[in-house]
Design a protein around this motif. Structure first.
Motif, PDB file in Angstrom:
ATOM      1  N   TRP A   1       0.806  -1.219   0.000  1.00  0.00           N
ATOM      2  CA  TRP A   1       0.000   0.000   0.000  1.00  0.00           C
ATOM      3  C   TRP A   1       0.839   1.268   0.000  1.00  0.00           C
ATOM      4  CZ3 TRP A   1      -4.091   1.959  -1.698  1.00  0.00           C
ATOM      5  CH2 TRP A   1      -4.585   3.173  -1.210  1.00  0.00           C
ATOM      6  N   HIS A   2       1.958   1.260   0.708  1.00  0.00           N
ATOM      7  CA  HIS A   2       2.778   2.477   0.791  1.00  0.00           C
ATOM      8  C   HIS A   2       3.324   2.883  -0.577  1.00  0.00           C
ATOM      9  CE1 HIS A   2       5.889  -0.624   0.829  1.00  0.00           C
ATOM     10  NE2 HIS A   2       6.784   0.314   0.555  1.00  0.00           N
ATOM     11  N   VAL A   3       3.480   1.909  -1.485  1.00  0.00           N
ATOM     12  CA  VAL A   3       3.913   2.212  -2.850  1.00  0.00           C
ATOM     13  C   VAL A   3       2.711   2.546  -3.733  1.00  0.00           C
ATOM     14  CG1 VAL A   3       5.090   1.326  -4.911  1.00  0.00           C
ATOM     15  CG2 VAL A   3       5.920   0.698  -2.628  1.00  0.00           C
ATOM     16  N   ILE A   4       1.647   1.763  -3.599  1.00  0.00           N
ATOM     17  CA  ILE A   4       0.463   1.959  -4.442  1.00  0.00           C
ATOM     18  C   ILE A   4      -0.135   3.346  -4.251  1.00  0.00           C
ATOM     19  CG2 ILE A   4      -1.930   1.204  -4.780  1.00  0.00           C
ATOM     20  CD1 ILE A   4      -0.985  -1.653  -4.248  1.00  0.00           C
TER      21      ILE A   4
ATOM     22  N   VAL B   1      -2.928   3.787 -11.029  1.00  0.00           N
ATOM     23  CA  VAL B   1      -3.853   2.694 -10.717  1.00  0.00           C
ATOM     24  C   VAL B   1      -5.261   3.018 -11.202  1.00  0.00           C
ATOM     25  CG1 VAL B   1      -4.960   1.421  -8.829  1.00  0.00           C
ATOM     26  CG2 VAL B   1      -2.504   1.876  -8.759  1.00  0.00           C
ATOM     27  N   ALA B   2      -5.686   4.279 -11.022  1.00  0.00           N
ATOM     28  CA  ALA B   2      -7.023   4.694 -11.436  1.00  0.00           C
ATOM     29  C   ALA B   2      -7.183   4.608 -12.951  1.00  0.00           C
ATOM     30  CB  ALA B   2      -7.309   6.113 -10.954  1.00  0.00           C
ATOM     31  N   LEU B   3      -6.179   5.078 -13.679  1.00  0.00           N
ATOM     32  CA  LEU B   3      -6.248   5.023 -15.147  1.00  0.00           C
ATOM     33  C   LEU B   3      -6.253   3.586 -15.649  1.00  0.00           C
ATOM     34  CD1 LEU B   3      -3.809   7.932 -16.115  1.00  0.00           C
ATOM     35  CD2 LEU B   3      -6.299   7.885 -16.378  1.00  0.00           C
ATOM     36  N   MET B   4      -5.412   2.749 -15.047  1.00  0.00           N
ATOM     37  CA  MET B   4      -5.317   1.355 -15.477  1.00  0.00           C
ATOM     38  C   MET B   4      -6.609   0.594 -15.183  1.00  0.00           C
ATOM     39  SD  MET B   4      -2.327   0.739 -16.858  1.00  0.00           S
ATOM     40  CE  MET B   4      -1.821  -0.946 -16.536  1.00  0.00           C
ATOM     41  N   GLY B   5      -7.136   0.756 -13.990  1.00  0.00           N
ATOM     42  CA  GLY B   5      -8.371   0.069 -13.634  1.00  0.00           C
ATOM     43  C   GLY B   5      -9.554   0.541 -14.458  1.00  0.00           C
ATOM     44  N   SER B   6      -9.582   1.852 -14.735  1.00  0.00           N
ATOM     45  CA  SER B   6     -10.697   2.423 -15.503  1.00  0.00           C
ATOM     46  C   SER B   6     -10.667   1.965 -16.954  1.00  0.00           C
ATOM     47  CB  SER B   6     -10.647   3.953 -15.441  1.00  0.00           C
ATOM     48  OG  SER B   6     -10.761   4.411 -14.114  1.00  0.00           O
ATOM     49  N   ALA B   7      -9.488   2.021 -17.577  1.00  0.00           N
ATOM     50  CA  ALA B   7      -9.378   1.676 -19.000  1.00  0.00           C
ATOM     51  C   ALA B   7      -9.360   0.174 -19.226  1.00  0.00           C
ATOM     52  CB  ALA B   7      -8.109   2.303 -19.587  1.00  0.00           C
TER      53      ALA B   7
ATOM     54  N   ALA C   1       6.790  -0.840  -8.665  1.00  0.00           N
ATOM     55  CA  ALA C   1       7.436  -2.065  -8.165  1.00  0.00           C
ATOM     56  C   ALA C   1       6.636  -2.642  -7.006  1.00  0.00           C
ATOM     57  CB  ALA C   1       8.860  -1.759  -7.738  1.00  0.00           C
ATOM     58  N   VAL C   2       5.509  -3.265  -7.345  1.00  0.00           N
ATOM     59  CA  VAL C   2       4.667  -3.928  -6.344  1.00  0.00           C
ATOM     60  C   VAL C   2       4.311  -5.311  -6.877  1.00  0.00           C
ATOM     61  CG1 VAL C   2       3.692  -1.793  -5.440  1.00  0.00           C
ATOM     62  CG2 VAL C   2       2.552  -2.954  -7.342  1.00  0.00           C
ATOM     63  N   SER C   3       3.769  -6.162  -6.022  1.00  0.00           N
ATOM     64  CA  SER C   3       3.376  -7.500  -6.443  1.00  0.00           C
ATOM     65  C   SER C   3       2.216  -7.433  -7.430  1.00  0.00           C
ATOM     66  CB  SER C   3       2.960  -8.327  -5.231  1.00  0.00           C
ATOM     67  OG  SER C   3       1.773  -7.801  -4.666  1.00  0.00           O
ATOM     68  N   ALA C   4       2.135  -8.445  -8.292  1.00  0.00           N
ATOM     69  CA  ALA C   4       1.049  -8.500  -9.269  1.00  0.00           C
ATOM     70  C   ALA C   4      -0.305  -8.578  -8.573  1.00  0.00           C
ATOM     71  CB  ALA C   4       1.245  -9.699 -10.188  1.00  0.00           C
ATOM     72  N   LEU C   5      -0.385  -9.345  -7.487  1.00  0.00           N
ATOM     73  CA  LEU C   5      -1.651  -9.475  -6.766  1.00  0.00           C
ATOM     74  C   LEU C   5      -2.046  -8.178  -6.065  1.00  0.00           C
ATOM     75  CD1 LEU C   5      -1.573 -13.045  -5.179  1.00  0.00           C
ATOM     76  CD2 LEU C   5      -3.187 -12.156  -6.859  1.00  0.00           C
ATOM     77  N   GLY C   6      -1.071  -7.464  -5.507  1.00  0.00           N
ATOM     78  CA  GLY C   6      -1.375  -6.192  -4.869  1.00  0.00           C
ATOM     79  C   GLY C   6      -1.920  -5.185  -5.865  1.00  0.00           C
ATOM     80  N   LEU C   7      -1.269  -5.104  -7.034  1.00  0.00           N
ATOM     81  CA  LEU C   7      -1.716  -4.173  -8.070  1.00  0.00           C
ATOM     82  C   LEU C   7      -3.071  -4.587  -8.626  1.00  0.00           C
ATOM     83  CD1 LEU C   7      -1.015  -1.693  -9.782  1.00  0.00           C
ATOM     84  CD2 LEU C   7       0.099  -3.236 -11.408  1.00  0.00           C
ATOM     85  N   PHE C   8      -3.266  -5.877  -8.854  1.00  0.00           N
ATOM     86  CA  PHE C   8      -4.536  -6.385  -9.377  1.00  0.00           C
ATOM     87  C   PHE C   8      -5.680  -6.065  -8.420  1.00  0.00           C
ATOM     88  CE2 PHE C   8      -7.142 -10.446 -10.275  1.00  0.00           C
ATOM     89  CZ  PHE C   8      -7.920  -9.798 -11.218  1.00  0.00           C
TER      90      PHE C   8
END
Length: 299
Positions: free
Chosen positions: A64-67, A74-80, A182-189
């Motif tokens: 979370w501290h990186v995200i 994250v907002a642009l990626m999740g939205s698009a 630089a975060v885990s794939a699951l954290g970003l997902f």
């Protein structure tokens, strides 16, 4: 575990992954009249978010501290990549065939390569150029319905155009992933899934106001559950594991199987007829992607 076992495990996981993504095409068609496009998108990402917050909570807490420093990304990626792509995907299912959706979805890797070339001067070899041409010819054949005279009259199936726009958005999402923090794939997902759900809510409100949609049917809720579990949750997790085992480049090639699985299941389960231009388009798209893979710059 011996290297060969890693390969076999990855191949099995990636086959299940792409089959699951092919199923999403079928679910999209079955959803018509049972649950609206934005109801399905909202239910999908709410379900995925809840599952991930249960099973992947430690990753989002750890990262979370990186995200939070990359919330715009994250907002642009999740939205698009999640909300807009899936919304257009399910809207397209109302006016075009599952076979067409699957074939057009198969063109995403080529859109990624074209965008990489024009935006970042990514080197394109002769074989890759030929692959792009073949794939785009396949796309044109699908969009024109095998009647190329339609191109001069600008008469297109609206569902195919929605699907093309969805593919462009997902290509942008794919390019964005290569520049992820630089975060885990699951954290970003997990973070992108929560964003996708939140962004879908105002779109759901607009859809409800404009179309006076009722609640989903019982079948609609079942479809939403299946979409959440299979293509959204299981396939994504298996793909992440497949990438860990054999790398992103080798795992990415398996995505080419999505239009194959989608076309087969559309014929078997939806009784859609595979017309000559669709079969030829599928061959062009897969052949084009194959040439692009063979022509990758090895330097």
């Amino acid at each position: 575990m011996p290297p060969g076992s890693h390969n076999l495990t990855a191949y099995i996981l990636l086959l299940i992954t792409t089959w699951g993504w092919g199923c999403n095409v079928i679910f999209g068609k079955l959803a018509v009249g049972e649950i609206s496009p934005m109801q399905l998108v909202s239910a999908r990402w709410l379900g995925v978010s809840l599952l991930l917050l249960v099973f992947a909570r430690k990753y989002i807490v750890r990262d979370w501290h990186v995200i939070r420093k990359h919330l715009v990304f994250v907002a642009l990626m999740g939205s698009a990549g999640f909300t807009a792509f899936n919304g257009l995907y399910y809207v397209a299912a109302h006016t075009t065939s599952a076979i067409n959706i699957g074939i057009l979805q198969g063109s995403i890797p080529v859109f990624v390569m074209l965008a990489s070339f024009f935006l970042f001067r990514f080197k394109v070899t002769l074989l890759q150029s030929l692959g792009v041409i073949l794939t785009l010819l396949g796309v044109v054949l699908v969009v024109s319905g095998g009647r190329l005279a339609m191109l001069s009259q600008l008469q297109f199936n609206l569902g195919d155009l929605y699907m093309l726009l969805a593919c462009v958005l997902y290509a942008a999402y794919s390019i964005g992933l290569s520049r992820r923090p630089a975060v885990s794939a699951l954290g970003l997902f997990t973070a992108m899934s929560v964003v996708a759900f939140l962004v879908s809510l105002p779109l759901l409100a607009i859809e409800s106001q404009q179309q006076a949609m009722g609640l989903p049917t019982a079948k609609g809720w079942i479809i939403a559950g299946l979409v959440t579990l299979l293509p959204s949750f299981v396939s994504q997790l298996l793909f992440i594991r497949g990438v860990e085992l054999i790398g992103a480049a080798r795992a990415g090639v398996f995505i080419n199987l999505v239009p194959v699985f989608a076309s087969i299941m559309a014929v078997l389960y939806l009784q859609e007829a595979l017309e000559w231009h669709q079969a030829f388009s599928l061959a062009l798209v897969l052949g084009g992607i194959g040439l692009s893979e063979l022509g990758k710059d090895k330097s």
